[in-house]
Design a protein around this motif. Structure first.
Motif, short mmCIF file in Angstrom:
data_model
loop_
_atom_site.label_atom_id
_atom_site.label_comp_id
_atom_site.label_asym_id
_atom_site.label_seq_id
_atom_site.Cartn_x
_atom_site.Cartn_y
_atom_site.Cartn_z
N GLY A 174 0.81 -1.22 0.00
CA GLY A 174 0.00 0.00 0.00
C GLY A 174 0.84 1.26 0.00
O GLY A 174 0.36 2.34 0.36
N ARG A 202 1.84 3.20 -2.39
CA ARG A 202 1.57 4.31 -3.33
C ARG A 202 0.23 4.99 -3.07
O ARG A 202 -0.13 5.95 -3.74
CB ARG A 202 1.67 3.83 -4.78
N GLY A 203 -0.50 4.52 -2.07
CA GLY A 203 -1.76 5.19 -1.71
C GLY A 203 -1.46 6.45 -0.91
O GLY A 203 -0.31 6.85 -0.73
N MET A 204 -2.53 7.07 -0.43
CA MET A 204 -2.40 8.32 0.33
C MET A 204 -1.54 8.12 1.58
O MET A 204 -0.56 8.81 1.80
CB MET A 204 -3.83 8.70 0.78
N THR A 218 -0.97 -4.76 -5.28
CA THR A 218 -2.11 -5.60 -5.66
C THR A 218 -2.43 -5.43 -7.15
O THR A 218 -3.26 -6.15 -7.68
CB THR A 218 -3.38 -5.22 -4.85
N SER A 219 -1.75 -4.48 -7.82
CA SER A 219 -2.17 -4.19 -9.19
C SER A 219 -1.03 -4.04 -10.19
O SER A 219 -1.29 -3.91 -11.38
CB SER A 219 -2.99 -2.88 -9.20
N CYS A 269 -0.68 -0.36 4.26
CA CYS A 269 -1.56 0.81 4.16
C CYS A 269 -2.50 0.55 2.98
O CYS A 269 -2.90 1.49 2.29
CB CYS A 269 -0.77 2.09 3.88
N GLY A 314 -5.52 -1.08 2.94
CA GLY A 314 -6.95 -0.96 3.17
C GLY A 314 -7.53 -2.23 3.77
O GLY A 314 -6.90 -3.29 3.81
N ALA A 351 -2.71 0.12 8.74
CA ALA A 351 -3.46 1.39 8.82
C ALA A 351 -4.97 1.18 8.80
O ALA A 351 -5.72 2.09 9.15
CB ALA A 351 -3.06 2.30 7.66
N ARG A 391 -8.64 -3.36 14.47
CA ARG A 391 -8.47 -2.46 15.62
C ARG A 391 -9.09 -3.02 16.90
O ARG A 391 -8.59 -2.75 17.99
CB ARG A 391 -9.06 -1.08 15.31
N CYS A 421 -8.30 8.12 11.93
CA CYS A 421 -7.60 9.42 11.83
C CYS A 421 -8.21 10.47 12.76
O CYS A 421 -7.50 11.17 13.49
CB CYS A 421 -7.61 9.90 10.39
N GLY A 430 -8.75 12.10 3.35
CA GLY A 430 -9.15 11.06 4.30
C GLY A 430 -9.87 9.92 3.61
O GLY A 430 -9.95 8.81 4.15
N GLY A 461 -8.85 8.81 0.67
CA GLY A 461 -7.89 8.15 -0.21
C GLY A 461 -7.49 8.99 -1.41
O GLY A 461 -8.04 10.07 -1.68
N ALA A 462 -6.50 8.45 -2.14
CA ALA A 462 -5.88 9.18 -3.25
C ALA A 462 -6.89 9.53 -4.34
O ALA A 462 -6.89 10.63 -4.90
CB ALA A 462 -4.73 8.36 -3.83
N GLY A 474 -2.84 10.99 12.21
CA GLY A 474 -4.04 10.19 12.01
C GLY A 474 -3.82 8.96 11.16
O GLY A 474 -4.76 8.20 10.90
N1 LIG Z 1 -6.45 8.55 4.03
C1 LIG Z 1 -6.44 8.74 5.35
O1 LIG Z 1 -6.43 9.88 5.83
C2 LIG Z 1 -6.42 7.54 6.28
C3 LIG Z 1 -6.24 7.77 7.64
C4 LIG Z 1 -6.20 6.69 8.52
C5 LIG Z 1 -6.35 5.42 8.03
N2 LIG Z 1 -6.55 5.21 6.71
C6 LIG Z 1 -6.68 3.85 6.22
O2 LIG Z 1 -5.50 3.51 5.52
C7 LIG Z 1 -5.82 2.59 4.46
C8 LIG Z 1 -5.30 3.14 3.15
O3 LIG Z 1 -5.95 4.38 2.90
P1 LIG Z 1 -5.48 5.38 1.76
O4 LIG Z 1 -6.24 6.62 1.97
O5 LIG Z 1 -4.00 5.44 1.67
O6 LIG Z 1 -6.04 4.62 0.46
P2 LIG Z 1 -5.71 4.86 -1.09
O7 LIG Z 1 -5.06 6.18 -1.28
O8 LIG Z 1 -6.99 4.62 -1.80
O9 LIG Z 1 -4.63 3.74 -1.45
C9 LIG Z 1 -4.89 2.36 -1.28
C10 LIG Z 1 -4.37 1.58 -2.48
O10 LIG Z 1 -5.14 1.90 -3.64
C11 LIG Z 1 -4.39 1.52 -4.80
N3 LIG Z 1 -4.55 2.57 -5.82
C12 LIG Z 1 -5.41 2.47 -6.85
N4 LIG Z 1 -5.39 3.58 -7.58
C13 LIG Z 1 -4.48 4.41 -7.04
C14 LIG Z 1 -4.01 5.72 -7.34
N5 LIG Z 1 -4.47 6.40 -8.40
N6 LIG Z 1 -3.07 6.29 -6.55
C15 LIG Z 1 -2.60 5.63 -5.49
N7 LIG Z 1 -3.02 4.38 -5.13
C16 LIG Z 1 -3.96 3.77 -5.90
C17 LIG Z 1 -2.94 1.32 -4.35
O11 LIG Z 1 -2.70 -0.09 -4.29
P3 LIG Z 1 -1.85 -0.86 -5.40
O12 LIG Z 1 -0.55 -0.13 -5.55
O13 LIG Z 1 -1.69 -2.22 -4.84
O14 LIG Z 1 -2.69 -0.80 -6.64
C18 LIG Z 1 -2.96 1.87 -2.93
O15 LIG Z 1 -2.02 1.23 -2.10
C19 LIG Z 1 -7.34 2.40 4.50
O16 LIG Z 1 -7.64 1.26 5.26
C20 LIG Z 1 -7.82 3.65 5.23
O17 LIG Z 1 -9.04 3.45 5.88
C21 LIG Z 1 -6.57 6.25 5.81
#
Ligand SMILES: NC(=O)c1ccc[n+]([C@@H]2O[C@H](COP(=O)([O-])OP(=O)(O)OC[C@H]3O[C@@H](n4cnc5c(N)ncnc54)[C@H](OP(=O)(O)O)[C@@H]3O)[C@@H](O)[C@H]2O)c1
Length: 386
Positions: free
Chosen positions: A7, A9-11, A36-37, A68, A70, A93, A98, A131, A162, A164-165, A349
């Motif tokens: 995870g 490359r996500g947010m 995963t992709s 991270c 999901g 994350a 939890r 968060c 919050g 995601g990306a 968070g």
């Molecule tokens: N965002 C927050 O503020 C926050 C705060 C606390 C907890 N969380 C938790 O942390 C976890 C991850 O959250 P997140 O906000 O980081 O999710 P996210 O940005 O949606 O990223 C999750 C995954 O989505 C895939 N993905 C698909 N399209 C993408 C794109 N255009 N850019 C980047 N990634 C992309 C990536 O996986 P692949 O590389 O495998 O494709 C990435 O690892 C969740 O369980 C969330 O509930 C989030």
């Protein structure tokens, strides 16, 4: 130490890597990047290859897996990985684990002793808190710890990142289209302010992409986050009380509830708090207790100047400070305290407690895994700056 990163490359993963780089955490680590992709593609470090995040055999080669990715990923992989006999540390994350009795929720500036006790018991699953909940506790945990609080109402203002990306990108696209729509009325010398309003309403009612957010967020706010729970709460609202108690390991239940709202900001969650105290406490004492809670606590004077300088997302984003301000006794009575707090939800968070959980494990490993290296002693770091 061998660490598998899922995870990245996500947010949250992006901020985690950024913080690890800033703090030199990668030094001495052997890191494998999973996906995963994008299996087989190059990882974030030139020369590294991305491996399949569902490959249990490869994951099990690591001392620590940090994800991270999901909740769906955690659901699919965590138990099967444990069932292979892997007894490494899982740092996560997502919310999935939890409340798992075999996990501890990590937020070491407020619950270092809870983390230490869990690690001493042999807990090997460390999960970041929600968060908003983590930021709430970074701001007001000392009041709860002292047993001063009868209940808290928290009304939140939560940023698009919050979600995601993809949600963040969608908000940016909505803002771009609104901006383009404003071109004509802003250029016309005789335009009425109502023209700006008309453009906004027209685009919001059919001219903006909403696949991720479900509705326009640019110039708007949405009072629903996550899924419905029994009793009318959303799951985001439900987490407040449940996770606060879990993180602090509170003995006495304290009702914590409110309305969670997504707002059209990019990053940082803010919360307007009403705190009902069991009995009145001098404001100066409250400020002293909150301001000395940990190195990132900051009490902002209740003035226009200080509030507009320090108590909003634009001032706080990218920093580890968690300011709390607008502190005052309310008209409802001297036991009612108003407060407002804001923090970077991608740092305290999300990414920062995970990064520090890894640091705690490394310190313990360096000290032979004994209590000689408790989380409580982890030196404060945190120069994250905009
Ligand atoms: N965002 C927050 O503020 C926050 C705060 C606390 C907890 N969380 C938790 O942390 C976890 C991850 O959250 P997140 O906000 O980081 O999710 P996210 O940005 O949606 O990223 C999750 C995954 O989505 C895939 N993905 C698909 N399209 C993408 C794109 N255009 N850019 C980047 N990634 C992309 C990536 O996986 P692949 O590389 O495998 O494709 C990435 O690892 C969740 O369980 C969330 O509930 C989030």
């Amino acid at each position: 130490m061998r660490v598998g990163l899922v995870g990245w490359r996500g947010m949250v993963g992006s901020v985690l890597r950024e913080r690890m780089q800033e703090e030199g955490d990668f030094e001495g680590l052997e890191v494998t990047y999973f996906t995963t992709s994008q299996v087989g593609e190059e990882g974030p470090v030139p020369g590294t290859e991305l491996h399949d995040a569902h490959d249990l055999e490869r994951l099990a080669r690591h001392d620590v897996v940090i994800t991270c990715q999901g909740g769906d990923y955690t659901e699919a992989v965590y138990r099967p990985l444990r069932e292979t006999g892997w007894d490494g540390y899982w740092i996560d994350a997502a919310s999935t684990l939890r409340l798992d009795p075999d996990a501890v929720v990590v937020l070491d500036p407020v619950n270092a002793e809870v983390i230490d006790a869990a690690l001493e018991r042999g807990v090997r699953t460390l999960v970041g808190g929600n968060c908003t909940v983590s930021l709430l506790l970074m701001a007001v945990a000392p009041l709860l710890r002292r047993g001063w609080v009868e209940w808290i109402s928290t009304m939140t203002y939560q940023a698009a990142s919050g979600a995601g990306a993809a949600a963040m990108r969608e908000l940016a696209e909505q803002i771009r289209r609104l901006g383009a729509g404003f071109e004509a009325p802003l250029s016309a010398a005789d335009a009425s302010p109502l023209d700006l309003d008309a453009v906004t309403a027209k685009l919001q009612r059919g001219g903006l992409p909403c696949d991720e957010l479900g509705a326009p967020l640019a110039g708007n706010l949405l009072p629903w986050i996550d899924r419905a729970m029994p009793g009318g709460q959303t799951r985001e609202e439900w987490k407040a009380q449940v996770e606060c108690h879990r993180i602090l390991d509170l003995e006495r239940p304290v009702p914590i509830d409110g309305v969670c709202v997504r707002v059209g900001t990019m990053r940082c969650h803010a919360q307007a708090l009403t705190i009902k105290l069991h009995e009145a406490v001098e404001l100066e004492e409250i400020e002293a207790v909150l301001g000395s809670a940990h190195p990132w606590a900051e009490v902002v004077p209740n003035t226009r100047e200080a509030t507009l300088e320090r108590l909003h997302p634009a001032a706080v984003t990218g920093t580890l400070q968690v300011p709390v301000g607008r502190l005052r006794t309310m008209l409802q009575g001297s036991e009612y305290l108003a407060a407002y707090t804001v923090g970077d939800q991608l740092l305290w968070g999300a990414a920062e407690p995970l990064r520090r959980a890894l640091a705690i494990l490394r310190r313990r490993a360096g000290a032979g895994g004994s209590a000689a290296s408790p989380a409580a002693e982890l030196a404060p770091s945190g120069s994250a700056a905009p």
